[in-house]
Enzyme design. Structure first.
Site, PDB file in Angstrom:
ATOM      1  N   ARG A  10      45.577  92.081  73.284  1.00 34.29           N
ATOM      2  CA  ARG A  10      47.028  91.960  73.377  1.00 34.29           C
ATOM      3  C   ARG A  10      47.509  90.836  72.479  1.00 34.29           C
ATOM      4  O   ARG A  10      46.814  89.866  72.226  1.00 34.29           O
ATOM      5  CB  ARG A  10      47.446  91.642  74.811  1.00 34.29           C
ATOM      6  CG  ARG A  10      47.350  92.783  75.776  1.00 34.29           C
ATOM      7  CD  ARG A  10      48.348  93.909  75.518  1.00 34.29           C
ATOM      8  NE  ARG A  10      49.672  93.430  75.180  1.00 34.29           N
ATOM      9  CZ  ARG A  10      50.647  93.171  76.048  1.00 34.29           C
ATOM     10  NH1 ARG A  10      50.452  93.349  77.328  1.00 34.29           N
ATOM     11  NH2 ARG A  10      51.813  92.755  75.643  1.00 34.29           N
ATOM     12  N   ARG A  66      51.251  98.673  57.966  1.00 39.27           N
ATOM     13  CA  ARG A  66      51.106  99.504  56.769  1.00 39.27           C
ATOM     14  C   ARG A  66      51.204  98.645  55.514  1.00 39.27           C
ATOM     15  O   ARG A  66      50.418  98.796  54.584  1.00 39.27           O
ATOM     16  CB  ARG A  66      52.163 100.607  56.740  1.00 39.27           C
ATOM     17  CG  ARG A  66      51.972 101.649  57.807  1.00 39.27           C
ATOM     18  CD  ARG A  66      50.795 102.567  57.523  1.00 39.27           C
ATOM     19  NE  ARG A  66      50.699 103.576  58.562  1.00 39.27           N
ATOM     20  CZ  ARG A  66      49.642 103.769  59.313  1.00 39.27           C
ATOM     21  NH1 ARG A  66      48.561 103.017  59.153  1.00 39.27           N
ATOM     22  NH2 ARG A  66      49.619 104.702  60.232  1.00 39.27           N
ATOM     23  N   CYS A  77      54.995 102.985  67.622  1.00 39.30           N
ATOM     24  CA  CYS A  77      55.996 102.023  68.092  1.00 39.30           C
ATOM     25  C   CYS A  77      56.712 102.604  69.307  1.00 39.30           C
ATOM     26  O   CYS A  77      56.924 103.817  69.396  1.00 39.30           O
ATOM     27  CB  CYS A  77      57.032 101.737  67.000  1.00 39.30           C
ATOM     28  SG  CYS A  77      56.385 100.865  65.580  1.00 39.30           S
ATOM     29  N   GLU A  80      60.328  98.356  74.343  1.00 41.02           N
ATOM     30  CA  GLU A  80      59.938  97.543  75.505  1.00 41.02           C
ATOM     31  C   GLU A  80      60.975  97.746  76.615  1.00 41.02           C
ATOM     32  O   GLU A  80      62.148  98.019  76.343  1.00 41.02           O
ATOM     33  CB  GLU A  80      59.882  96.071  75.082  1.00 41.02           C
ATOM     34  CG  GLU A  80      59.315  95.135  76.108  1.00 41.02           C
ATOM     35  CD  GLU A  80      57.835  95.360  76.360  1.00 41.02           C
ATOM     36  OE1 GLU A  80      57.429  95.234  77.542  1.00 41.02           O
ATOM     37  OE2 GLU A  80      57.085  95.645  75.416  1.00 41.02           O
ATOM     38  N   ARG A  92      55.435  93.169  70.692  1.00 43.60           N
ATOM     39  CA  ARG A  92      54.138  93.098  71.365  1.00 43.60           C
ATOM     40  C   ARG A  92      53.188  94.096  70.736  1.00 43.60           C
ATOM     41  O   ARG A  92      53.611  95.121  70.204  1.00 43.60           O
ATOM     42  CB  ARG A  92      54.289  93.398  72.856  1.00 43.60           C
ATOM     43  CG  ARG A  92      55.203  92.433  73.561  1.00 43.60           C
ATOM     44  CD  ARG A  92      55.401  92.862  75.007  1.00 43.60           C
ATOM     45  NE  ARG A  92      56.588  92.259  75.555  1.00 43.60           N
ATOM     46  CZ  ARG A  92      56.639  91.635  76.718  1.00 43.60           C
ATOM     47  NH1 ARG A  92      55.570  91.538  77.472  1.00 43.60           N
ATOM     48  NH2 ARG A  92      57.758  91.111  77.145  1.00 43.60           N
ATOM     49  N   TYR A 110      49.480  84.931  71.550  1.00 42.48           N
ATOM     50  CA  TYR A 110      50.915  84.915  71.823  1.00 42.48           C
ATOM     51  C   TYR A 110      51.526  83.766  71.033  1.00 42.48           C
ATOM     52  O   TYR A 110      51.169  82.607  71.253  1.00 42.48           O
ATOM     53  CB  TYR A 110      51.166  84.742  73.328  1.00 42.48           C
ATOM     54  CG  TYR A 110      50.717  85.956  74.098  1.00 42.48           C
ATOM     55  CD1 TYR A 110      51.632  86.926  74.473  1.00 42.48           C
ATOM     56  CD2 TYR A 110      49.374  86.162  74.405  1.00 42.48           C
ATOM     57  CE1 TYR A 110      51.220  88.069  75.144  1.00 42.48           C
ATOM     58  CE2 TYR A 110      48.956  87.296  75.068  1.00 42.48           C
ATOM     59  CZ  TYR A 110      49.880  88.244  75.435  1.00 42.48           C
ATOM     60  OH  TYR A 110      49.479  89.376  76.098  1.00 42.48           O
ATOM     61  N   ARG A 118      52.109  84.266  78.425  1.00 42.42           N
ATOM     62  CA  ARG A 118      50.729  84.010  78.869  1.00 42.42           C
ATOM     63  C   ARG A 118      50.419  82.528  78.734  1.00 42.42           C
ATOM     64  O   ARG A 118      49.651  82.125  77.864  1.00 42.42           O
ATOM     65  CB  ARG A 118      49.739  84.834  78.056  1.00 42.42           C
ATOM     66  CG  ARG A 118      49.751  86.325  78.298  1.00 42.42           C
ATOM     67  CD  ARG A 118      49.311  86.729  79.700  1.00 42.42           C
ATOM     68  NE  ARG A 118      48.026  86.220  80.094  1.00 42.42           N
ATOM     69  CZ  ARG A 118      46.886  86.857  79.954  1.00 42.42           C
ATOM     70  NH1 ARG A 118      46.844  88.058  79.422  1.00 42.42           N
ATOM     71  NH2 ARG A 118      45.752  86.304  80.350  1.00 42.42           N
TER      72      ARG A 118
END
Length: 123
Positions: A10, A66, A77, A80, A92, A110, A118
């Site tokens: 992540r 890309r 994609c 959220e 994210r 992060y 986090r």
């Protein structure tokens, strides 16, 4: 070392402004950090899922991958969830890859204001 296994990594970052070049730079920054901290290469990848908050309109985060040369990796994609009090202008990533690292040695990344997602992780 153990045999490579499928793992998920992540990461997240935030944008100061919703501008295409800034989105590309910040997305490539978090990707590079994930790759460096986990000793990954493009050939290790299975896929990457990107999400963006609804206040991002300048570009698809997958464009950053890309443009960085990831041409053979499936990218997707998505939007959220809009949660009250959520972080603004947040991208994210969920990276699926083969790695010989055990789960406890994976380094999720992060950056910028996304660090608050986090706080338990080292920088």
């Amino acid at each position: 070392m153990s045999a490579p296994r499928v793992r998920a990594l992540r990461g997240a970052t935030t944008l100061d402004v919703d501008e295409r070049d800034h989105l590309i730079a910040r997305t490539q920054e978090v990707m590079a950090a994930i790759f460096e901290r986990n000793a990954l290469q493009e050939d290790d990848l299975i896929s990457i899922v990107f999400t963006a908050t609804s206040d991002i309109h300048s570009a698809f985060p997958a464009e950053a991958a890309r443009e960085a040369g990831f041409t053979h990796v499936p990218l997707m994609c998505a939007r959220e969830l809009e949660i009250d009090g959520g972080i603004e202008r947040c991208v994210r990533l969920l990276i699926h890859a083969y790695t010989d690292r055990p789960a406890e040695r994976l380094r999720h990344v992060y950056l910028h204001d996304a660090r608050q997602l986090r706080t338990d992780l080292p920088e």
